[in-house]
Scaffold this active site. Sequence first.
Site, PDB file in Angstrom:
ATOM      1  CB  SER A 142      -0.889   0.015   1.243  1.00 21.06           C
ATOM      2  OG  SER A 142      -1.562   1.253   1.357  1.00 21.06           O
ATOM      3  CE1 TYR A 155      -4.154  -2.125   5.152  1.00 19.83           C
ATOM      4  CE2 TYR A 155      -3.318   0.036   4.506  1.00 19.83           C
ATOM      5  CZ  TYR A 155      -3.903  -1.174   4.169  1.00 19.83           C
ATOM      6  OH  TYR A 155      -4.220  -1.451   2.862  1.00 19.83           O
TER       7      TYR A 155
END
Length: 246
Positions: A142, A155
């Site tokens: 990401s 995350y």
Amino acid sequence: MNGPNEKIIAITGASSGIGAATARELAARGATVLLGARRTDRLDELVAGIRADGGRAEALAVDVTRRADLQRLVDRAVEGHGRLDVLVSNAGIARVAPMTDLDVDDWEAMIDVNLRGVLHGISAALPLFRRQGRGHFVTTASTSGLKIVPTQAVYAGVKNAVRTTMEALRQESTDGSVRTTTISPGYVRTELVDHVEDPVRRAQYRQNMAELGIGPDAVARAIAFAVEQPDDVEIGDIVLRPTRQD
Ligand code: NDP
């Protein structure tokens, strides 16, 4: 040797979003796709759609937090098709919240799915790829790992762990048997943030997605680009964002 469009490709997190779009894209290009996720009803629908369009697809219940499930996915490819060419480790969850909320269960869930899930895929497929003398790991990281922002500590940290794992695996695989590709998308319009618990934060993320997000088909095309390279070409890292994302 099988051509770029006839590969046997397993995809985790294929029941929605980027994984489902990737399944459709690769199948449309001639690959046989083995689709894993927990929501098998969604997988069955996807398989039916791909087959109706003339593609080849199969579904398997896979929870990536279970090592044995990844082994079953890899074994299914070998039993049914004699080999596995590519494993797309895409399953992921995003439980975004400030560290001060101390949502420890959510931290652990992100480690279990987003990191352990990828490691389970590597442990299942790596011996096979070595035996075959070829194989390709594609993993979804990401841009959260590249630009650190509040609420995404765990995350982003886990996505960066995935990136460094893939880079180390690349360096250990210069005999040419294993290729690694890390895809780092920015905002993509999927169901990812629907699972954020806090309603205010969920609404904010949904708005960002709606205003900025690109379609998951854009990520699918990037994955197809990496997968279709000849064996002696490795696309290591792909970063793709909506043009207007900061
Ligand atoms: P979705 O929520 O649409 O898809 C997530 C997928 O992961 C689903 O298919 C879900 O299937 C699967 N999944 C979740 N937990 C498990 C599990 N334990 N075992 C197996 N599968 C699981 O979101 P996206 O398509 O956006 O997410 C795909 C990947 O892309 C994730 O790794 C995410 O972190 C990453 N990403 C997404 C971005 C975005 O903006 N959307 C940006 C950057 C990266 P099921 O629930 O059926 O098991």
